[in-house]
Write a protein that holds these residues in place. Structure first.
Motif, PDB file in Angstrom:
ATOM      1  N   VAL A  49       0.862  -1.175   0.000  1.00 39.16           N
ATOM      2  CA  VAL A  49       0.000   0.000   0.000  1.00 39.16           C
ATOM      3  C   VAL A  49       0.896   1.222   0.000  1.00 39.16           C
ATOM      4  O   VAL A  49       1.784   1.340   0.835  1.00 39.16           O
ATOM      5  CB  VAL A  49      -0.893   0.039   1.261  1.00 39.16           C
ATOM      6  CG1 VAL A  49      -1.760   1.267   1.247  1.00 39.16           C
ATOM      7  CG2 VAL A  49      -1.746  -1.214   1.331  1.00 39.16           C
ATOM      8  N   GLY A 204      -5.078   2.434   7.271  1.00 45.06           N
ATOM      9  CA  GLY A 204      -4.621   1.046   7.165  1.00 45.06           C
ATOM     10  C   GLY A 204      -5.709   0.139   6.630  1.00 45.06           C
ATOM     11  O   GLY A 204      -6.887   0.304   6.902  1.00 45.06           O
TER      12      GLY A 204
ATOM     13  N   GLY B 354      -1.725   1.375  13.828  1.00 47.39           N
ATOM     14  CA  GLY B 354      -3.037   0.939  13.361  1.00 47.39           C
ATOM     15  C   GLY B 354      -3.350   1.432  11.960  1.00 47.39           C
ATOM     16  O   GLY B 354      -4.372   1.123  11.391  1.00 47.39           O
ATOM     17  N   GLY B 355      -2.452   2.217  11.389  1.00 49.64           N
ATOM     18  CA  GLY B 355      -2.720   2.803  10.075  1.00 49.64           C
ATOM     19  C   GLY B 355      -1.808   2.221   9.024  1.00 49.64           C
ATOM     20  O   GLY B 355      -1.502   1.034   9.024  1.00 49.64           O
ATOM     21  N   ILE B 356      -1.323   3.073   8.151  1.00 49.92           N
ATOM     22  CA  ILE B 356      -0.604   2.601   6.980  1.00 49.92           C
ATOM     23  C   ILE B 356       0.694   1.880   7.332  1.00 49.92           C
ATOM     24  O   ILE B 356       1.160   1.024   6.595  1.00 49.92           O
ATOM     25  CB  ILE B 356      -0.340   3.773   6.013  1.00 49.92           C
ATOM     26  CG1 ILE B 356       0.235   3.242   4.701  1.00 49.92           C
ATOM     27  CG2 ILE B 356       0.612   4.780   6.636  1.00 49.92           C
ATOM     28  CD1 ILE B 356       0.357   4.294   3.643  1.00 49.92           C
ATOM     29  N   TRP B 359       1.605  -2.713   8.958  1.00 50.50           N
ATOM     30  CA  TRP B 359       2.169  -3.971   8.452  1.00 50.50           C
ATOM     31  C   TRP B 359       3.648  -4.113   8.789  1.00 50.50           C
ATOM     32  O   TRP B 359       4.183  -5.205   8.879  1.00 50.50           O
ATOM     33  CB  TRP B 359       1.988  -4.061   6.934  1.00 50.50           C
ATOM     34  CG  TRP B 359       0.623  -4.521   6.559  1.00 50.50           C
ATOM     35  CD1 TRP B 359      -0.396  -3.771   6.082  1.00 50.50           C
ATOM     36  CD2 TRP B 359       0.126  -5.863   6.650  1.00 50.50           C
ATOM     37  NE1 TRP B 359      -1.501  -4.547   5.869  1.00 50.50           N
ATOM     38  CE2 TRP B 359      -1.213  -5.836   6.202  1.00 50.50           C
ATOM     39  CE3 TRP B 359       0.675  -7.076   7.056  1.00 50.50           C
ATOM     40  CZ2 TRP B 359      -2.002  -6.975   6.158  1.00 50.50           C
ATOM     41  CZ3 TRP B 359      -0.120  -8.221   7.003  1.00 50.50           C
ATOM     42  CH2 TRP B 359      -1.438  -8.152   6.559  1.00 50.50           C
ATOM     43  N   ILE B 362       4.436  -6.330  11.546  1.00 50.29           N
ATOM     44  CA  ILE B 362       4.441  -7.765  11.272  1.00 50.29           C
ATOM     45  C   ILE B 362       5.842  -8.181  10.816  1.00 50.29           C
ATOM     46  O   ILE B 362       6.358  -9.225  11.217  1.00 50.29           O
ATOM     47  CB  ILE B 362       3.388  -8.107  10.195  1.00 50.29           C
ATOM     48  CG1 ILE B 362       1.986  -7.776  10.707  1.00 50.29           C
ATOM     49  CG2 ILE B 362       3.496  -9.558   9.790  1.00 50.29           C
ATOM     50  CD1 ILE B 362       1.537  -8.621  11.871  1.00 50.29           C
ATOM     51  N   VAL B 363       6.468  -7.338   9.991  1.00 52.18           N
ATOM     52  CA  VAL B 363       7.839  -7.640   9.571  1.00 52.18           C
ATOM     53  C   VAL B 363       8.751  -7.613  10.793  1.00 52.18           C
ATOM     54  O   VAL B 363       9.661  -8.432  10.948  1.00 52.18           O
ATOM     55  CB  VAL B 363       8.333  -6.636   8.511  1.00 52.18           C
ATOM     56  CG1 VAL B 363       9.686  -7.059   7.985  1.00 52.18           C
ATOM     57  CG2 VAL B 363       7.345  -6.530   7.377  1.00 52.18           C
ATOM     58  N   HIS B 414      -3.939  -8.500  11.857  1.00 54.15           N
ATOM     59  CA  HIS B 414      -5.345  -8.337  12.216  1.00 54.15           C
ATOM     60  C   HIS B 414      -6.172  -8.004  10.982  1.00 54.15           C
ATOM     61  O   HIS B 414      -7.166  -8.647  10.704  1.00 54.15           O
ATOM     62  CB  HIS B 414      -5.498  -7.237  13.255  1.00 54.15           C
ATOM     63  CG  HIS B 414      -6.919  -6.983  13.619  1.00 54.15           C
ATOM     64  ND1 HIS B 414      -7.696  -7.891  14.291  1.00 54.15           N
ATOM     65  CD2 HIS B 414      -7.724  -5.936  13.380  1.00 54.15           C
ATOM     66  CE1 HIS B 414      -8.906  -7.413  14.466  1.00 54.15           C
ATOM     67  NE2 HIS B 414      -8.958  -6.225  13.920  1.00 54.15           N
ATOM     68  N   THR B 415      -5.720  -6.969  10.251  1.00 51.76           N
ATOM     69  CA  THR B 415      -6.490  -6.516   9.098  1.00 51.76           C
ATOM     70  C   THR B 415      -5.921  -7.137   7.848  1.00 51.76           C
ATOM     71  O   THR B 415      -4.731  -7.050   7.590  1.00 51.76           O
ATOM     72  CB  THR B 415      -6.415  -4.995   8.976  1.00 51.76           C
ATOM     73  OG1 THR B 415      -6.783  -4.441  10.222  1.00 51.76           O
ATOM     74  CG2 THR B 415      -7.343  -4.515   7.899  1.00 51.76           C
ATOM     75  N   SER B 596       5.638   2.136  -0.478  1.00 51.38           N
ATOM     76  CA  SER B 596       5.098   0.814  -0.159  1.00 51.38           C
ATOM     77  C   SER B 596       6.138   0.026   0.629  1.00 51.38           C
ATOM     78  O   SER B 596       7.336   0.307   0.580  1.00 51.38           O
ATOM     79  CB  SER B 596       4.738   0.064  -1.440  1.00 51.38           C
ATOM     80  OG  SER B 596       5.922  -0.235  -2.139  1.00 51.38           O
ATOM     81  N   ILE B 597       5.649  -1.007   1.297  1.00 46.06           N
ATOM     82  CA  ILE B 597       6.516  -1.743   2.199  1.00 46.06           C
ATOM     83  C   ILE B 597       7.595  -2.504   1.430  1.00 46.06           C
ATOM     84  O   ILE B 597       8.713  -2.720   1.933  1.00 46.06           O
ATOM     85  CB  ILE B 597       5.652  -2.678   3.078  1.00 46.06           C
ATOM     86  CG1 ILE B 597       6.362  -3.039   4.345  1.00 46.06           C
ATOM     87  CG2 ILE B 597       5.254  -3.901   2.340  1.00 46.06           C
ATOM     88  CD1 ILE B 597       5.508  -3.885   5.236  1.00 46.06           C
TER      89      ILE B 597
END
Lengths: 323, 640, 45
Positions: A49, A204, B354-356, B359, B362-363, B414-415, B596-597
């Motif tokens: 994203v 998110g 909790g936003g962008i 993720w 998680i990494v 989660h999402t 992006s990640i």
């Protein structure tokens, strides 16, 4: 040196030589680079994203209707206002779920609360006050820990980093009133200064925005009901030549507020939630594609599809959209 | 005989006094210098009017003379104080273009500089401790190891400096207006930073080159004092530079437009300054330990004699011990940092977790899982050094199972990004069973359990070569077992009950309960073992008797640490979103979006591989400095 | 004390000591954060 010669020089077995270690550097490097690539792979496998950079958009305020003003408010709620970062349904939300609740009803309850110290007397004023001075009244259990609900963690919406203008805040209030069927009491803006509106900074979990009009059309499933780009469907009006019938403004309204104008002979079946799902970019790409389809040189609002225009349909004034 | 006894008696108080004096001297010097420096910048910079400064001191009257008329002197006009200037408002065309993404250039320069800076600040910290241990236990091995670690640091120091220069140039070239504003805000403090390097360099060179000259007795204490001074200078450099970064995230001492309204101390001491100071201080030590561990592992694998193998095995163990010991409190320091970010701006906090940027965590879970698994694996492999470990071998597979299970929970998001079809299949936007594992309470349970079980591995390793002989050994062992069982139950209870069945405030507060529980396990484990193994029977342990495979854990650790450091630095930096200085100076450059990640991951890999190459260069230089080419036979014969 | 060598006794004693400690630690840690607990460890607010 051979093993035998070495033994003469050593007094302890500690000095015993080991077989030469071949390719240690290669093995170590290989392992290290390999592990690094595993991490790279993990990062690339996850959903990608990209945050959207804030983009200025000019909106013709004269062309706004109460509904489209509320729609603008909803867009701001999801985007520039960053409200959905905290105002989410339980259990995730870090602030009351104002989207899910009837704000007008709730506002009246809160104004009657004995803890209320502010100066608002109407729901509209209460909502505005909550945005500008969040700590005047903090809903029970949502205050900063240890402040006994006297300090709000909410930032001031008209200050940095959100910096919503007065018009934008009114749009958000209009949205909050309109979404539960309440009357919109905010005044529509009448001047036409350029309203800076910024495209959503992605919250998110948002799905990837489409990169082209075709992708967007597939993403939102337009071809399920409309004949477009080679597919055909009898459910809704054909869109292959829609530019003959509707101008940009009307095409956009048909997407955002399909119930406003129903083409004769068709049912009111079009999804009404595109305004919240589509990004500004996607909407513009689709409208560009549809408005560019082969059109006659004659003017565009003379066919039967428009015959049932209601008074809320907008004029054919041009809406400037600058990116 | 009496003569000898008197001499030794005289020596002891002198040593202690000398040591005390030396330490006091450095402490006073530092405190004095820092208070002097800070006083210089506190208070009004703009002078009072000249007339007020030059007061009349009195007048002389002659008898009979009339009193002179008072002369009203107009105050001399001083320069009007300049109007406070806010932060510049930049447009896209104001940013210099060099053909490459400015952000990626600065990203690489900054991250490389930080890697090396962390290393050269950390190594002297634990070298000082190791050197002190060498004195305390009168063991030359520690002193030699400390010296060897410092040798690696010398080359790293030059590289740190040249990377710093590269970073500074790239910042001034690519973001001149941002730098102009930052210089305006921080003023002379940046020169203080530059000036501190004189102290750091001098102390570093003296510390390293005087090692053999100041080797014993009182001179050794002088050497330690130099080392202490070096660490004081290094830590000061760290906290001074941290102020720039925390100011950009949470500006203090400036008004809403960015104009300076406070003094330099108010500007430096923002809400995030001390959390970052603590976090970076501890993390540097863990990072430095991991890198010297890799050095030891490499030398172990290429050792030519059994003695060298034993030496580097021991060095690797010590380095790994330092790395894991410093690593254990890091999650708590990081938690404090996040808590302060949330307190400063809930919006910024939620953007991060909790936003962008969510993720990325998680990494982070993958990386920390790697670190813990590698650290534990090294401890388990090391148990082979002693026969006494066989009693505990049965526990290892259960510890491994718990670690892997906790890691999987931690990694569960989660999402999920779902298409409409997938939402229908799933029956909602979150998985019914795995969804709850994605939120904080589950993660907290997983992390705390992983830390408890890592400490268990460590405790088993330490116990492996000892047999307790104290009379109350049974009770102490029972106590230890019960503490583990109750602590694990408490962590799970706090996470499940408060996390899922009470409101948000209690959920957040329960994590402190879990942290305290973990700390109790660690503290009580250390204390109980100290009492339990007084005068214990020792089972012989052989350094060097460990598999080659175990050394790869020593390489996994620094790679994971390096990548993790890059990842967390990226989070810290991009949580500002489209602001250079949050809420004060907007970012309108071509790069003002969160990438992006995958892109970020690729950047991190680039810097990690660059860093790996440079570190190998450093190790090579270190061994090059010991290499002596033997004289060719022809020349020997000539001289004979 | 010899009685402590009895594994059952030492486990029991240890359990009492440790459970008591953690119980009061839980209550203490939550209350210094302004989150009081009831005696059965449920939230008091």
């Amino acid at each position: 040196m051979s093993q035998e010669v070495k033994k003469h020089h050593q007094t302890e077995t500690d000095q015993q030589a080991l077989p030469p270690s071949s390719g240690v550097l290669t093995k170590v490097l290989g392992f290290s680079v390999g592990l690094t690539l595993v991490f790279t792979l993990v990062a690339n496998l996850l959903p990608q994203v990209e945050g959207e950079a804030p983009v200025d958009e000019v909106i013709d305020l004269g062309a706004l209707t109460p509904e489209s003003f509320a729609a603008l408010g909803e867009k701001l709620f999801m985007g520039k206002g960053t409200c959905t970062l905290c105002h989410k349904p339980p259990p995730l939300g870090r602030a009351p779920d104002i989207q899910g609740e009837n704000m007008v009803g709730l506002a009246e309850q809160r104004l009657a609360d004995e803890r209320y110290q502010g100066e608002a007397e109407t729901a509209e004023a209460y909502i505005l006050e909550s945005m500008i001075e969040p700590s005047i009244y903090v809903v029970k259990d949502w205050g900063v820990a240890g402040s006994d609900d006297t300090v709000s963690p909410m930032p001031k919406v008209n200050a940095a980093p959100i910096e919503l203008t007065e018009v934008e805040m009114n749009a958000v209030i209009a949205y909050l009133q309109h979404k539960d069927g309440n009357d919109i009491t905010v005044e529509l803006p009448t001047e036409t200064p350029a309203v800076e509106e910024q495209a959503p900074g992605a919250t998110g979990g948002a799905p990837l925005p489409a990169q082209s009009a075709e992708e967007a059309i597939k993403k939102y499933g337009c071809q399920a009901c409309h004949s477009l780009l080679g597919s055909s469907s009898p459910v809704g009006p054909t869109l292959d030549d829609v530019a003959r019938r509707l101008d940009r403004q009307q095409i956009q309204q048909s997407i955002l507020d399909p119930a406003a104008v129903i083409s004769e002979g068709f049912a009111n079946m079009m999804p009404t939630d595109f305004a919240e799902k589509m990004t500004v970019n996607e909407l513009n790409m689709i409208v560009d594609l549809l408005a560019a389809s082969p059109a006659d040189s004659t003017d565009s609002d003379s066919t039967e599809a428009d015959s049932s225009e209601t008074t809320t349909a907008t004029e054919t004034s041009n809406e400037e959209v600058a990116q | 005989m009496l003569h000898k006894r008197l001499n030794s008696l005289q020596l002891l108080p002198k040593m202690r006094l000398q040591k005390l004096l030396n330490i006091m001297l450095v402490a006073v010097l530092f405190l004095g210098a820092s208070s002097l420096v800070s006083n210089l910048f506190i208070g009004d910079v703009y002078a009072d009017s000249v007339a007020q400064r030059i007061q009349s001191v009195g007048s002389i009257l002659l008898e009979g003379e009339p009193q002179p008329e008072p002369v009203v002197v107009e105050a001399v006009e001083t320069e009007p104080a300049p109007a406070p200037q806010g932060a510049p408002k930049l447009k896209r065309e104001d940013y210099p273009r060099v053909g490459a993404s400015s952000r990626s250039v600065v990203w690489i320069a900054a991250q490389m500089h930080l890697f090396f800076a962390a290393f050269v600040l950390a190594v002297p910290l634990f070298v000082l401790v190791i050197e002190w241990i060498g004195i305390k236990y009168a063991d030359d091995r520690y002193d030699d190891m400390a010296h060897e670690f410092m040798k690696i640091t010398m080359t790293a120091y030059s590289i740190t400096a040249l990377l710093g220069g590269f970073l500074a140039f790239s910042l001034f070239l690519l973001y001149p207006q941002v730098m102009e504003y930052m210089m305006r805000v921080f003023n002379l403090q940046v020169l203080v930073y530059a000036g501190l390097f004189f102290a750091e360099s001098a102390l570093l060179y003296i510390y390293y080159y005087s090692w053999d000259a100041l080797r014993y007795g009182n001179k050794k204490w002088l050497h330690l004092t130099v080392g202490l001074g070096l660490n004081v200078a290094g830590t000061t450099l760290l906290v001074v530079a941290n102020a720039w970064v925390t100011f950009m995230m949470a500006p203090s001492g400036v008004d809403a437009t960015g104009a300076v309204v406070g003094n330099i101390w108010e500007i430096i001491k923002g809400p995030l300054w001390n959390p970052i100071n603590l976090h970076r201080f501890i993390a540097n030590i863990a990072f430095g330990g991991a890198i010297v561990g890799a050095y030891a592992g490499y030398k172990f694998l290429s050792a030519k004699t059994v003695e060298m193998r034993a030496h580097y095995d021991w060095m690797g163990y010590t380095a790994n011990f330092i790395a894991i010991l410093a690593f254990l409190p890091l999650p708590f320091a990081g938690y404090w940092l996040m808590a302060e970010i949330y307190a400063y701006s809930q919006q910024m906090g939620i953007t991060a977790m909790g936003g962008i940027l969510a993720w990325l965590f998680i990494v982070q879970a993958v990386l920390i899982g790697t670190i813990l698994l590698a650290g534990n694996y090294y401890l388990w492999a090391g148990m082979s050094r002693t026969e006494g470990s066989k009693r505990y071998a049965w526990m290892i597979k259960y510890i491994a199972m718990v670690l892997v299970a906790c890691f999987l929970v931690w990694v569960t998001p989660h999402t999920l990004i779902l298409s409409a079809d997938e939402i229908k299949q799933l029956g909602g936007s979150h998985h019914k069973l795995l969804g709850p594992l994605g939120i904080m309470p589950a993660k907290n349970i997983a992390v705390n359990l992983m830390l408890i079980f890592t400490f268990l591995s460590f405790q088993l390793y330490r116990r492996a070569d000892k047999i307790a002989t104290v009379p109350y050994a049974n009770f102490l062992n029972a106590l230890m077992v019960v503490i583990y069982v109750v602590a694990i139950a408490n962590v799970i209870f706090a996470g499940v009950y408060y996390g899922y069945f009470t409101n948000t405030v209690y959920k957040v507060g329960s994590s402190v309960m879990q942290v305290a529980t973990t700390l109790v396990v660690i503290a009580s484990g250390i204390i109980i073992d100290t009492f339990l193994f007084k005068k214990a029977d020792m089972i012989p342990a052989v350094w060097g008797r460990v598999s080659n495979r175990s050394q790869y854990a020593l390489f996994a650790l620094p790679i994971a640490f390096t990548w993790l450091m890059a990842l967390m630095g990226y989070v810290r930096s991009s949580v500002r979103t489209h602001w250079h200085v949050y809420t004060v100076m907007k970012d309108n450059s071509p790069d003002n979006f969160v990438p992006s990640i995958g892109y970020a991951g690729n950047m991190m890999t680039i810097v990690t591989i660059l860093f790996l190459g440079m570190v190998l260069f450093i190790f090579w230089i270190a061994s090059l400095s010991e290499t002596k080419q033997s004289k060719p036979l022809a020349q020997q014969e000539l001289e004979a | 004390m010899k009685i402590l060598n009895n594994p059952l006794v030492s486990m029991l004693l240890a359990a009492i000591v440790v459970l008591t400690f953690f119980y009061f630690m839980n209550i203490g840690i939550m209350s210094i954060q302004g989150l009081p607990l009831n005696a059965n460890l449920t939230p008091a607010q």
